[in-house]
Design an enzyme around this catalytic site. Sequence first.
Site, PDB file in Angstrom:
ATOM      1  CE  LYS A 186     -20.976   7.780   0.905  1.00  0.00           C
ATOM      2  NZ  LYS A 186     -21.127   7.029   2.136  1.00  0.00           N
ATOM      3  CB  THR A 189     -11.501  12.258  -2.879  1.00  0.00           C
ATOM      4  OG1 THR A 189     -12.037  11.337  -1.931  1.00  0.00           O
ATOM      5  CG2 THR A 189     -12.304  13.539  -2.867  1.00  0.00           C
ATOM      6  CB  THR A 190     -11.077   6.704  -4.006  1.00  0.00           C
ATOM      7  OG1 THR A 190     -12.144   6.840  -3.070  1.00  0.00           O
ATOM      8  CG2 THR A 190     -10.276   5.464  -3.688  1.00  0.00           C
ATOM      9  CD  GLU A 192      -6.207   3.414  -4.164  1.00  0.00           C
ATOM     10  OE1 GLU A 192      -6.957   4.405  -3.955  1.00  0.00           O
ATOM     11  OE2 GLU A 192      -5.692   2.752  -3.246  1.00  0.00           O
ATOM     12  N   GLY A 251     -20.359   2.959   0.979  1.00  0.00           N
ATOM     13  CA  GLY A 251     -19.796   2.414  -0.265  1.00  0.00           C
ATOM     14  C   GLY A 251     -20.015   0.915  -0.390  1.00  0.00           C
ATOM     15  NE  ARG A 252     -18.694  -1.320   5.503  1.00  0.00           N
ATOM     16  CZ  ARG A 252     -18.252  -0.158   5.936  1.00  0.00           C
ATOM     17  NH1 ARG A 252     -17.555   0.619   5.132  1.00  0.00           N
ATOM     18  NH2 ARG A 252     -18.499   0.241   7.173  1.00  0.00           N
ATOM     19  CD  GLU A 338     -14.381  -0.599   4.125  1.00  0.00           C
ATOM     20  OE1 GLU A 338     -13.254  -0.630   3.621  1.00  0.00           O
ATOM     21  OE2 GLU A 338     -15.364  -0.108   3.541  1.00  0.00           O
ATOM     22  CG  HIS A 369     -10.095 -30.392  -5.158  1.00  0.00           C
ATOM     23  ND1 HIS A 369      -9.762 -31.730  -5.075  1.00  0.00           N
ATOM     24  CD2 HIS A 369     -11.410 -30.350  -5.465  1.00  0.00           C
ATOM     25  CE1 HIS A 369     -10.835 -32.450  -5.354  1.00  0.00           C
ATOM     26  NE2 HIS A 369     -11.851 -31.648  -5.589  1.00  0.00           N
ATOM     27  CE  LYS A 494      -9.369   5.908   1.246  1.00  0.00           C
ATOM     28  NZ  LYS A 494     -10.673   6.551   1.244  1.00  0.00           N
TER      29      LYS A 494
HETATM   30  O1  LIG Z   1     -16.465   5.078  -3.621  1.00  0.00           O
HETATM   31  P1  LIG Z   1     -15.218   5.700  -3.130  1.00  0.00           P
HETATM   32  O2  LIG Z   1     -15.459   6.990  -2.415  1.00  0.00           O
HETATM   33  O3  LIG Z   1     -14.214   5.880  -4.250  1.00  0.00           O
HETATM   34  O4  LIG Z   1     -14.579   4.741  -2.085  1.00  0.00           O
HETATM   35  C1  LIG Z   1     -14.083   3.486  -2.425  1.00  0.00           C
HETATM   36  C2  LIG Z   1     -13.732   2.714  -1.180  1.00  0.00           C
HETATM   37  O5  LIG Z   1     -12.773   3.488  -0.472  1.00  0.00           O
HETATM   38  C3  LIG Z   1     -12.308   2.969   0.764  1.00  0.00           C
HETATM   39  O6  LIG Z   1     -11.593   1.802   0.564  1.00  0.00           O
HETATM   40  C4  LIG Z   1     -13.458   2.680   1.676  1.00  0.00           C
HETATM   41  O7  LIG Z   1     -12.985   2.044   2.823  1.00  0.00           O
HETATM   42  C5  LIG Z   1     -14.495   1.809   0.987  1.00  0.00           C
HETATM   43  O8  LIG Z   1     -15.595   1.626   1.825  1.00  0.00           O
HETATM   44  C6  LIG Z   1     -14.932   2.475  -0.284  1.00  0.00           C
HETATM   45  O9  LIG Z   1     -15.879   1.679  -0.922  1.00  0.00           O
END
Ligand SMILES: O=P(O)(O)OC[C@H]1O[C@H](O)[C@H](O)[C@@H](O)[C@@H]1O
Length: 578
Positions: A186, A189-190, A192, A251-252, A338, A369, A494
């Site tokens: 979304k 910038t994340t 990972e 995002g979720r 979240e 189990h 982060k």
């Molecule tokens: O979709 P992005 O901007 O890469 O974010 C990916 C994820 O980043 C964080 O973990 C947020 O808490 C999530 O809600 C989100 O889905």
Amino acid sequence: MLRDRDRCDAMIATHDGVYYDYSRQRVTAETMDLLFDLAERQMLTDRIRGMFGGDRINFTEDRAVLHTALRAGREGIGTVFVDDGVDAIREVHDVLDRVRRFTDAFRSGEITGYTGKRMRNVVSVGIGGSYLGPEFLHEVLKTEAVGISTSLGYDLRFLANVDPVDVERTCADLDPEETLIIVVSKTFTTAETMLNARTMRQWLWDFMGDDADVVRRHVVACSSVSATERVRAFGIDTDEGMFRFWDWVGGRYSVCGAAGAVPISLMYGYDLFEKFLEGARSMDQHFLNAPPRKNIPIIMGLLGCWNSSFMGYSSRALIPYAQALLRLPAHIQQLDMESNGKRINRHGVEIDYPVGEVDFGEPGTNSQHSFFQMIHQGQTVPVDFLGFVRSQHDLLMDNEKLSSHDELMANFFAQPDALANGKTADEVRAEGCPEELVLHKVFDGNRPSSSLLFPELSAYVTGQILSLYEHRTAVQGFIWDLNSFDQWGVELGKKLALDVKEHLMEARNSEVGDHEIIADNPATSRIMNYYIKNSRDAVGVGGLSNPGTSATSVTRKTHKDHFPPQINDLGGHSGRLS
Ligand SMILES: O=P(O)(O)OC[C@H]1O[C@H](O)[C@H](O)[C@@H](O)[C@@H]1O
């Protein structure tokens, strides 16, 4: 209470093939009346209408919450309106139409890779909400009748973790010339996701040459409108290769938008994805229009509040009796934890009652189990059991009296009663148990659960399930007076990771081998220096050395001396960590 037929009959709600039985919750008719009163006091139905209508209920980010618009159909549900002049429904359908056209071109071979080869592999790079929803849906469709035939010859994989081993596992046997990468983020910038996206871009360049066209033909993005410049800077064609979503989709809550539409449609065809949207829409309409006493997500949410805030059960389990739903619990875990893992209410006041459960789960019967021992005899954990009338693939072998699906479902029916009824000491004795073992075999019972029975695990029903759980979370947030749509808690981790990365870079770049990291505190400094030293030594000197042992043994002794710990003992020795 379970033998009371009238009570049991009253504790069932149905909608469009979904059968919800909450008679095994620890509630009486009066409890339910009080919970519906509470819903009224919290103006639940107004707040639901406000959400569907585009009110800016995510007030800490000044955003509307309109994931229901993603599946509303061209006619819309509720009065969806976004006050900056954007017509949400038109925007959504503009993107979905583009996804359909792109999917058709990809699957017909009209779009090819850089070297002219037909692309058949898709790697979806994303994490959190940009990963868990699409992955859970993919797992369902893998064994769904239509999905089996439409996915023939295609391959969809997800790359989420920044662990380099995840990259290795994802693309070890893929041909880059036949692979399309979708970067789902979304924000774009994340950390990972962006590192994994750069890694995959390099992987393409390594095979096909460092040419801008390689990226334009092999990489597309699902991202928010506000990230367009970043998407372009990555080398993606933002006209043809960017499928947008909007700040009003969390995002979720994004699986029904481009984040799910692109990977799932490429793999299974757009039509099957549309069935998923239709199922979600059916449940949305029920949630918006059914009276609270017949409204399944409202009842589920009220019971969630009851179990958590009133009964004090701080966790709950989600147990689908369907292997294809193996990733549903992980998706709902993120969605719910979240959303409602908060401590300040929407009036800015610290909450002094329990809110937000620990959600976990695994498919039945595997979970039986594994952690069911605790659910039967340890802490009380309310359970949602999900079952299906028809299996995606049933089996009836010669000489077996029941089909394999019946065998599975026998467990779905038995577990809720086992939890509710338990087993008394007399019943254990009647089985001839030696007296000294009787107590070990007693089950106290009275353990709450709900059962949800669906016709079959299709794309449509998966949409219903998704919508049910999204709205359960929203209901609990409305009742608890939370903002369920922000996630500031994730930000601190982060930010700290950025600081730590600076220290690591300094250490790695240092000419001096014994450069010492001075981090936020001695514990972090020590463990980071240990990591740096041993990762240098590891090459050639024969593996990791042992951490200092003296502190470890002192800690062990302290714990042993206080065992079993008493609350007061621990209280005296605890303190703030910062
Ligand atoms: O979709 P992005 O901007 O890469 O974010 C990916 C994820 O980043 C964080 O973990 C947020 O808490 C999530 O809600 C989100 O889905």
